[in-house]
Write a protein that holds these residues in place. Structure first.
Motif, PDB file in Angstrom:
ATOM      1  N   UNK A   1      53.140  -3.109 -51.357  1.00 19.32           N
ATOM      2  CA  UNK A   1      51.959  -2.492 -50.773  1.00 19.32           C
ATOM      3  C   UNK A   1      52.310  -1.061 -50.364  1.00 19.32           C
ATOM      4  N   UNK A   2      51.394  -0.177 -50.647  1.00 16.10           N
ATOM      5  CA  UNK A   2      51.546   1.201 -50.213  1.00 16.10           C
ATOM      6  C   UNK A   2      50.900   1.337 -48.834  1.00 16.10           C
ATOM      7  N   UNK A   3      51.670   1.833 -47.879  1.00 13.81           N
ATOM      8  CA  UNK A   3      51.202   1.962 -46.498  1.00 13.81           C
ATOM      9  C   UNK A   3      51.251   3.415 -46.082  1.00 13.81           C
ATOM     10  N   UNK A   4      50.158   3.881 -45.485  1.00 13.88           N
ATOM     11  CA  UNK A   4      50.134   5.224 -44.916  1.00 13.88           C
ATOM     12  C   UNK A   4      49.840   5.098 -43.429  1.00 13.88           C
ATOM     13  N   UNK A   5      50.783   5.545 -42.602  1.00 13.05           N
ATOM     14  CA  UNK A   5      50.607   5.551 -41.156  1.00 13.05           C
ATOM     15  C   UNK A   5      50.527   6.998 -40.703  1.00 13.05           C
ATOM     16  N   UNK A   6      49.403   7.346 -40.090  1.00 14.46           N
ATOM     17  CA  UNK A   6      49.248   8.660 -39.465  1.00 14.46           C
ATOM     18  C   UNK A   6      49.757   8.511 -38.036  1.00 14.46           C
ATOM     19  N   UNK A   7      50.970   8.968 -37.777  1.00 14.05           N
ATOM     20  CA  UNK A   7      51.567   8.853 -36.456  1.00 14.05           C
ATOM     21  C   UNK A   7      51.224  10.083 -35.632  1.00 14.05           C
ATOM     22  N   UNK A   8      50.560   9.859 -34.506  1.00 11.50           N
ATOM     23  CA  UNK A   8      50.201  10.927 -33.586  1.00 11.50           C
ATOM     24  C   UNK A   8      50.924  10.682 -32.267  1.00 11.50           C
ATOM     25  N   UNK A   9      51.768  11.607 -31.888  1.00  6.81           N
ATOM     26  CA  UNK A   9      52.488  11.469 -30.629  1.00  6.81           C
ATOM     27  C   UNK A   9      51.848  12.414 -29.623  1.00  6.81           C
ATOM     28  N   UNK A  10      51.094  11.826 -28.696  1.00  6.70           N
ATOM     29  CA  UNK A  10      50.387  12.597 -27.672  1.00  6.70           C
ATOM     30  C   UNK A  10      51.034  12.409 -26.308  1.00  6.70           C
ATOM     31  N   UNK A  73      41.293  -0.265 -32.552  1.00  6.87           N
ATOM     32  CA  UNK A  73      39.961   0.164 -32.951  1.00  6.87           C
ATOM     33  C   UNK A  73      39.812  -0.073 -34.457  1.00  6.87           C
ATOM     34  N   UNK A  74      39.357  -1.280 -34.840  1.00  8.36           N
ATOM     35  CA  UNK A  74      39.218  -1.584 -36.274  1.00  8.36           C
ATOM     36  C   UNK A  74      38.162  -0.698 -36.936  1.00  8.36           C
ATOM     37  N   UNK A  75      38.432  -0.323 -38.172  1.00  6.61           N
ATOM     38  CA  UNK A  75      37.481   0.448 -38.969  1.00  6.61           C
ATOM     39  C   UNK A  75      36.539  -0.513 -39.678  1.00  6.61           C
ATOM     40  N   UNK A  76      35.269  -0.238 -39.616  1.00  4.44           N
ATOM     41  CA  UNK A  76      34.265  -1.044 -40.307  1.00  4.44           C
ATOM     42  C   UNK A  76      33.803  -0.286 -41.547  1.00  4.44           C
ATOM     43  N   UNK A  77      34.114  -0.835 -42.719  1.00  6.57           N
ATOM     44  CA  UNK A  77      33.665  -0.205 -43.953  1.00  6.57           C
ATOM     45  C   UNK A  77      32.149  -0.198 -44.021  1.00  6.57           C
ATOM     46  N   UNK A  84      40.861   1.474 -47.851  1.00  5.72           N
ATOM     47  CA  UNK A  84      42.053   0.787 -47.332  1.00  5.72           C
ATOM     48  C   UNK A  84      42.279   1.021 -45.835  1.00  5.72           C
ATOM     49  N   UNK A  85      41.362   1.730 -45.185  1.00  2.38           N
ATOM     50  CA  UNK A  85      41.523   2.093 -43.783  1.00  2.38           C
ATOM     51  C   UNK A  85      41.353   0.877 -42.880  1.00  2.38           C
ATOM     52  N   UNK A  86      42.392   0.578 -42.075  1.00  2.00           N
ATOM     53  CA  UNK A  86      42.337  -0.546 -41.132  1.00  2.00           C
ATOM     54  C   UNK A  86      41.758  -0.126 -39.787  1.00  2.00           C
ATOM     55  N   UNK A  87      42.109   1.072 -39.327  1.00  2.00           N
ATOM     56  CA  UNK A  87      41.625   1.544 -38.035  1.00  2.00           C
ATOM     57  C   UNK A  87      42.712   2.283 -37.287  1.00  2.00           C
ATOM     58  N   UNK A  88      42.569   2.282 -35.958  1.00  2.00           N
ATOM     59  CA  UNK A  88      43.472   3.036 -35.094  1.00  2.00           C
ATOM     60  C   UNK A  88      44.104   2.135 -34.041  1.00  2.00           C
ATOM     61  N   UNK A  89      45.384   2.395 -33.751  1.00  2.00           N
ATOM     62  CA  UNK A  89      46.078   1.778 -32.631  1.00  2.00           C
ATOM     63  C   UNK A  89      46.431   2.884 -31.649  1.00  2.00           C
ATOM     64  N   UNK A  90      46.165   2.634 -30.369  1.00  2.00           N
ATOM     65  CA  UNK A  90      46.548   3.563 -29.316  1.00  2.00           C
ATOM     66  C   UNK A  90      47.496   2.804 -28.405  1.00  2.00           C
ATOM     67  N   UNK A  91      48.731   3.287 -28.309  1.00  2.00           N
ATOM     68  CA  UNK A  91      49.765   2.588 -27.545  1.00  2.00           C
ATOM     69  C   UNK A  91      50.246   3.489 -26.418  1.00  2.00           C
ATOM     70  N   UNK A  92      50.269   2.933 -25.224  1.00  2.00           N
ATOM     71  CA  UNK A  92      50.682   3.689 -24.043  1.00  2.00           C
ATOM     72  C   UNK A  92      52.190   3.554 -23.837  1.00  2.00           C
ATOM     73  N   UNK A 121      45.112  -7.381 -34.540  1.00  2.00           N
ATOM     74  CA  UNK A 121      43.744  -7.136 -34.066  1.00  2.00           C
ATOM     75  C   UNK A 121      42.942  -6.367 -35.114  1.00  2.00           C
ATOM     76  N   UNK A 122      43.560  -5.356 -35.730  1.00  2.00           N
ATOM     77  CA  UNK A 122      42.860  -4.591 -36.766  1.00  2.00           C
ATOM     78  C   UNK A 122      42.469  -5.468 -37.954  1.00  2.00           C
ATOM     79  N   UNK A 123      43.238  -6.534 -38.162  1.00  2.00           N
ATOM     80  CA  UNK A 123      42.964  -7.459 -39.268  1.00  2.00           C
ATOM     81  C   UNK A 123      41.980  -8.561 -38.884  1.00  2.00           C
TER      82      UNK A 123
END
Length: 157
Positions: A1-10, A73-77, A84-92, A121-123
């Motif tokens: 499986x090809x996976x793309x993770x957009x990692x945002x470090x805030x 935050x699951x993405x609704x097609x 292939x977008x699953x959604x967003x995870x926000x981790x503290x 959860x996204x799944x």
């Protein structure tokens, strides 16, 4: 499986964060085990935040006015469109670090668990109803053990 993770470090303090490689590994294992169908590709955003942003989002979306470990935050097609977008995870970061210390777990073990938990959860997995919680927690435990970490749940949780 090809996976793309957009990692945002805030998070202002970026010490002790898992690498993108580890994040991708932990997300991938959850997608492979938690998907009802084989995926050729998957895409999601993982945003690592500080307590203030976590609390704001948790209040806005869940009416719980405190920071939390992971928000999903699951993405609704849209109808008729498949992405292939699953959604967003926000981790503290601070909550994950505090919980790892309180639960006597390594940081990586807890980061892995939070990424697996959020990805499930996204799944579509949830833990509101006891029967669903047992299924989700069993899968989380299996995957965390498979990674070589101790079981994530104990009697006190």
């Amino acid at each position: 499986m090809e996976l793309f993770v957009d990692l945002q470090i805030a998070s202002e303090n970026q010490a002790d964060l898992p690498s993108l490689t580890l994040i991708e590994q932990w997300v991938c294992i959850a997608i492979d085990a938690g998907s009802s169908k084989t995926r050729k590709e998957a895409e999601l955003t993982v945003r690592i935040v500080d307590s203030e942003e976590s609390q704001q989002l948790n209040g806005d979306f869940r009416a719980k006015y405190k920071p939390t470990n992971v928000l999903s935050f699951p993405f609704q097609n849209p109808p008729g469109i498949t992405l292939p977008l699953l959604g967003d995870l926000v981790i503290c970061k601070q909550v994950v670090e505090k919980e790892a210390m309180e639960q006597n777990k390594s940081l990586n073990a807890h980061w892995a668990h939070m990424l697996i938990h959020g990805t499930l959860h996204l799944l579509g997995y949830d833990h509101i109803i006891e029967e669903d919680a047992v299924e989700m927690e069993s899968l989380e435990t299996k995957l965390v053990l498979q990674l070589g970490f101790p079981a994530p749940y104990n009697e006190q949780e």
